[in-house]
Design a protein around this motif. Structure first.
Motif, PDB file in Angstrom:
ATOM      1  N   SER A   1     -74.640 -60.974 -67.323  1.00 13.33           N
ATOM      2  CA  SER A   1     -76.093 -60.892 -67.154  1.00 13.33           C
ATOM      3  C   SER A   1     -76.690 -60.062 -68.278  1.00 13.33           C
ATOM      4  O   SER A   1     -76.021 -59.223 -68.885  1.00 13.33           O
ATOM      5  CB  SER A   1     -76.447 -60.268 -65.798  1.00 13.33           C
ATOM      6  OG  SER A   1     -76.049 -58.908 -65.765  1.00 13.33           O
ATOM      7  N   GLU A   2     -77.947 -60.304 -68.542  1.00 10.37           N
ATOM      8  CA  GLU A   2     -78.632 -59.534 -69.587  1.00 10.37           C
ATOM      9  C   GLU A   2     -78.811 -58.086 -69.156  1.00 10.37           C
ATOM     10  O   GLU A   2     -78.820 -57.183 -69.996  1.00 10.37           O
ATOM     11  CB  GLU A   2     -79.990 -60.180 -69.887  1.00 10.37           C
ATOM     12  CG  GLU A   2     -79.881 -61.565 -70.503  1.00 10.37           C
ATOM     13  CD  GLU A   2     -81.251 -62.146 -70.817  1.00 10.37           C
ATOM     14  OE1 GLU A   2     -82.259 -61.451 -70.555  1.00 10.37           O
ATOM     15  OE2 GLU A   2     -81.306 -63.282 -71.314  1.00 10.37           O
ATOM     16  N   ASP A   3     -78.951 -57.853 -67.844  1.00  6.73           N
ATOM     17  CA  ASP A   3     -79.164 -56.484 -67.367  1.00  6.73           C
ATOM     18  C   ASP A   3     -77.916 -55.617 -67.563  1.00  6.73           C
ATOM     19  O   ASP A   3     -78.020 -54.415 -67.828  1.00  6.73           O
ATOM     20  CB  ASP A   3     -79.534 -56.504 -65.880  1.00  6.73           C
ATOM     21  CG  ASP A   3     -80.868 -57.200 -65.643  1.00  6.73           C
ATOM     22  OD1 ASP A   3     -81.670 -57.269 -66.601  1.00  6.73           O
ATOM     23  OD2 ASP A   3     -81.079 -57.680 -64.522  1.00  6.73           O
ATOM     24  N   ASP A   4     -76.734 -56.228 -67.395  1.00  5.72           N
ATOM     25  CA  ASP A   4     -75.490 -55.464 -67.532  1.00  5.72           C
ATOM     26  C   ASP A   4     -74.454 -56.345 -68.223  1.00  5.72           C
ATOM     27  O   ASP A   4     -73.574 -56.928 -67.576  1.00  5.72           O
ATOM     28  CB  ASP A   4     -74.996 -55.026 -66.150  1.00  5.72           C
ATOM     29  CG  ASP A   4     -73.817 -54.054 -66.243  1.00  5.72           C
ATOM     30  OD1 ASP A   4     -73.396 -53.730 -67.377  1.00  5.72           O
ATOM     31  OD2 ASP A   4     -73.321 -53.636 -65.178  1.00  5.72           O
TER      32      ASP A   4
END
Length: 931
Positions: free
Chosen positions: A693-696
């Motif tokens: 994911s882009e968040d993590d």
């Protein structure tokens, strides 16, 4: 000078074929071609009638031919038998098409043309035998063929004798005694310590280019991968901190040669082998075959590349000797003759894979081949008269000086748990199929206190107590070392007396029959465990294996557990004393002991430690847990313990207490990875696509490190990922069928039949349970046969998995059903695999062990833990479908309840469609018919 007897004088070889018709079987019909050229194609009943008036027909795989025709067994000239005699240890898929391919002939599609080819294939085999009649392999071939003619009237005997130019050879049993002709291994000085010269990324690329050769297809991803893999072949900077590389290589990257390049360069440069470990036998064999690109000369390859497996995989020469002695009485002369031919030609003696013809068991039955393997606990090591010729001992010694050792996860981990074992500790390790490290470690570092395991220990200590086993007890194995020495005899006698607390012959019946009293402390404990498990079972558990938690502990179990703990301690103490006193002889009598006695004492001490003291110590620790109070809820345990009653097809076969590490990658990291200097863990599916994911962006890598044990090591892992070069969007279709009830066997079978028919074969069906596989097979085998689509199945056909895959690869119109072993590590490029059907979402099996891991290893997200396991299995299955850039295929899931989030783990570019069965069949047919 000895001159040949007149009857054995060699003549010019000549070609002599049996006066037999050639027979090709369809399903319920066949094609028959007589030597005079008369051709008949028709129903099986007419084929059977004609065969009654003809000599035995020429066929490929007589049992399969009879089965396809629906006839009983009939005499035949089986070309597989001739192949095994003339070309032992050469691979062949056991079908007419497979044999044609193996002999470099174009296999015709029409049955009539294939029937006409059978005599040609026999001719090729006999000419090959004639051309090599003076080769060492064929020194006694005529004597063996004459024996087969005299004893079993082998239909190929006259043909073989004519090809060898010895039609009047006299029969002899001597050719079966292969141990007389096998080379001895010799002890050599210990190898010098390896150097530590690193391999740079640029050097890895150059070695890869050399392996591929000029004009090879340019694959930038493969060169990038080789560069990354070189990170595992640098000098280690700190003890316990190996150079660890986690490398994900998308399908089609060419990762095998990608890591073989730096591995072989490091081994050659530093004088120590690199161990390459896999999870499945299929991939072990594929890696071995790939190394022919690096070492094309067979003798050099045999010296530099060694395949290592556990002892139970190899031909036992002592078992072979006993079988030869009974051959004339047991009706196994022909299979023994073919095994003896193979034993003289085999590269390593692996009778469970490798170059052994796995289809021999189908021709003659498991009883003719399987007893020749090294059965568990019966190896007597240096006390064996064939110790110097032993295939296992040869492979162990060859591995010490090899460049590459191709092993499996189980062997590597068991050896590490034993402190290095017979092969020592490798400094550099490559773990292919690295996504399986968790499961492999789970099996290797677990302990089972069951009827089967404890009865096996009793057999190892006391020997055979009735039955057909030749197992020699500890007293017989050690009698030459112990003699009449009281200091050794007393602990031995005490141990053998204490061993009677273990389950004796007939224990399974006493365990389940309440009218029969258990004998000894172990049987009493198992009876009590069985009672607790049954008391805690749900009604719907009937017929399947069941389990329960230890606590609350039933009083009978607590009492029996204490008694068993004491009994095992009484066994452990004298065995430990015996081992210690034997060990002391190595020092106290150092100047008097001969080399052979020293080797036997060392082997005896190893055996006592590994076969008795280690399991007894583990069982004692497990029973000690029964004294402990229950663990408070929410407290993370180091181990998971439970009781279980094991059943197979509704019948009880074992019972006991089980212990697994909560996180088995921890002992793997400490015992296997940490002592090494460099470790490469690689797979096409190390990371979960859905966890990216882009968040993590690091989440997927952290999860991969947790699943492989990298997170337990002192130094951080080097991470590398190379994308697949395949165009999945164009070359694949993913379909979820929504109108099939997965719980209705009839609907599931109908779906398989319709989809397999739509693809015209070339389909792999995967199941999450053997029972469902068997049910579907029974329902669809005949309807598919009527459409000309042969169906093979794991757990049903007698062939081993590797042979099943060989047949499936050779027969483009065939279909194959399988379970986990077919889901991973199977490489079938081209049209032979163009459709893959999964019966349902492969969720993890609900069990006590899974419950605890789900609770404590999921970081508070138990559902995500289950999802990740199922997603990974689906992705592994999908990876079987596209193996080359020009492959195309359809992936079908017969489970309408499959959440979309599970399919997010499939490779980038794939799109999923949900539709009914009729539309899925039409879509499959249309897509595969394109081009």
């Amino acid at each position: 000078m000895n001159r040949p007897r007149p009857a054995e004088t060699a003549r010019q070889p000549r070609l002599l074929l049996p006066d037999s018709p050639a027979l090709i079987a369809g399903f319920g019909r066949g094609t028959l071609l007589t030597p005079d050229g008369e051709l008949f194609s028709g129903p099986a009943i007419e084929i059977g009638r004609r065969l009654r008036d003809m000599p035995p027909p020429m066929v490929v795989h007589a049992p399969a031919t009879a089965k396809r025709l629906g006839l009983g067994a009939f005499p035949a000239c089986d070309l597989l038998e001739l192949f095994a005699f003339c070309l032992p240890a050469r691979p062949v898929a056991p079908t007419p098409r497979g044999m044609a391919i193996a002999l470099d002939r174009d296999a015709p599609a029409e049955e009539e043309a294939m029937a006409a080819m059978l005599p040609d294939l026999a001719t090729i085999l006999l000419r090959h035998l004639a051309a090599g009649r003076n080769a060492p392999l064929n020194r006694d071939a005529a004597l063996l063929a004459a024996k087969l003619r005299a004893e079993v009237e082998w239909p190929w005997a006259d043909s073989v004798l004519a090809a060898l130019g010895q039609p009047d050879a006299r029969p002899s049993l001597d050719p079966l005694k292969v141990w007389r002709r096998l080379p001895d291994w010799e002890e050599t000085a210990p190898p010098p310590p390896p150097a530590h010269s690193p391999v740079s990324p640029a050097e890895a690329r150059r070695r890869l280019a050399e392996i591929l050769g000029e004009g090879a297809e340019q694959r930038p991803q493969q060169a990038d991968y080789a560069s990354a893999a070189a990170g595992a072949f640098q000098a280690r900077d700190a003890k316990g901190a190996p150079n660890l590389v986690l490398a994900e290589a998308g399908t089609g990257t060419g990762k095998t040669l990608g890591y073989v390049a730096p591995a072989s360069l490091w081994a050659e440069r530093n004088g120590a082998p690199v161990w390459i470990s896999t999870f499945t036998r299929n991939l072990q064999r594929q890696i071995d075959q790939e190394t022919a690109r690096l070492y094309p000369e067979p003798n050099e390859r045999r010296r530099r590349v060694v395949v290592r497996k556990g002892r139970e995989n190899y031909l036992c020469l002592l078992n072979m000797e006993e079988a030869v002695g009974a051959a004339s009485m047991g009706g196994i002369m022909l299979p023994l003759a073919l095994v003896s031919r193979w034993a003289l030609a085999t590269r390593d003696g692996d009778i469970m894979g490798g170059d052994f013809p796995g289809w021999l068991s189908e021709l003659f039955g498991h009883h003719a081949v399987m007893p020749l393997a090294d059965r568990r606990g019966e190896c007597i090591h240096s006390a064996c008269g064939h110790y110097k010729q032993c295939f296992v001992e040869h492979s162990i010694r060859r591995a010490r000086t090899a460049t590459l050792v191709v092993a499996n996860h189980a062997l590597v981990m068991v050896q590490a748990a034993l402190g290095g074992g017979e092969d020592g500790r490798p400094l550099r390790l490559v773990f292919d199929e690295g996504h399986h490290l968790f499961d492999a470690a789970d099996a290797a570092f677990s302990a089972d206190l069951t009827g089967g395991e404890t009865a096996e220990l009793r057999r190892w200590l006391l020997g055979a107590e009735g039955g057909r086993s030749r197992a020699r007890g500890l007293a017989r194995r050690l009698e030459e070392l112990i003699g009449d020495r009281p200091d050794l005899l007393l602990p031995l006698e005490e141990a053998l007396q204490a061993a009677r607390a273990l389950p004796g012959p007939g224990w399974p019946n006493r365990l389940s029959d309440e009218r029969d009293e258990p004998r000894g402390a172990t049987e009493s404990f198992l009876r009590a465990v069985r009672g607790q498990v049954l008391a805690r079972a749900r009604d719907d558990d009937a017929g399947y294996g069941i389990e329960c938690d230890l606590h609350p502990l039933a009083p009978p179990v607590a009492e029996a557990g204490e008694a068993l703990r004491d009994a095992l301690a009484r066994l452990h103490a004298p065995l430990q004393l015996l081992r210690d006193r034997l060990n002391a002889r190595l020092e106290d009598e150092a100047e008097e002991l001969e080399v052979g006695d020293r080797i036997r004492i060392e082997a005896a001490c190893r055996g006592l430690e590994r076969r008795a003291l280690m399991p007894l110590g583990a069982w004692g620790a497990m029973l000690g847990m029964l004294r402990e109070p229950p663990r408070p809820p929410g407290v993370r345990p180091d181990y998971v313990d439970w009781f279980a009653l094991e059943r197979r097809e509704g019948r009880e076969f074992d019972c006991g207490m089980f212990r697994h590490h909560l996180d088995p990658t921890q002992p793997f990291a400490m015992a296997v990875a940490a002592p090494a200097h460099g470790v490469l863990i690689t797979s096409a599916t190390l990371r979960d696509q859905a966890e990216m994911s882009e968040d993590d962006p690091e989440a997927a890598w952290r999860a991969a490190e947790a699943r492989t044990g990298a997170s337990h090591l002192a130094a951080p892992a080097i991470r590398a990922a190379v994308a697949s070069p395949f165009d999945y969007a164009t070359r694949t279709r993913v379909l979820v069928v929504e109108d099939v009830n997965k719980s209705d066997p009839g609907q599931v079978a109908s779906a398989y039949r319709a989809l397999f028919s739509a693809s015209g074969g070339g389909a792999l069906g995967l199941f999450t349970a053997v029972r469902r596989l068997r049910d579907v097979h029974a329902r669809i085998v005949q309807p598919l046969a009527e459409r000309g689509i042969p169906l093979y199945a794991q757990h049903i056909d007698a062939m081993d998995n590797a042979t099943l895959v060989d047949v499936f690869r050779a027969e483009e119109a065939s279909c194959l059903l399988g379970t986990d072993a077919m889901r991973d590590g199977v490489d079938v490029p081209g049209r032979s695999l163009r459709l893959l059907v999964f019966d349902r979402v492969p969720w993890p099996r609900p069990s006590i062990l899974h419950r605890e891991r789900r609770t404590h290893l999921s970081e508070g997200q138990p559902k995500a833990h289950d999802d990740a396991i199922a997603r990974h299995r689906l992705r592994q299955a999908f990876g079987r479908l596209i193996r080359r850039g020009d492959d195309k295929g359809v992936f079908v899931l017969l489970d309408r309840s499959c959440p979309s989030r599970l399919l997010a783990g499939l490779p980038a570019g794939t799109s999923v469609r949900r539709l009914g069965l009729a539309d899925a069949v039409a879509e499959t047919r249309a897509f595969l018919d394109e081009d």
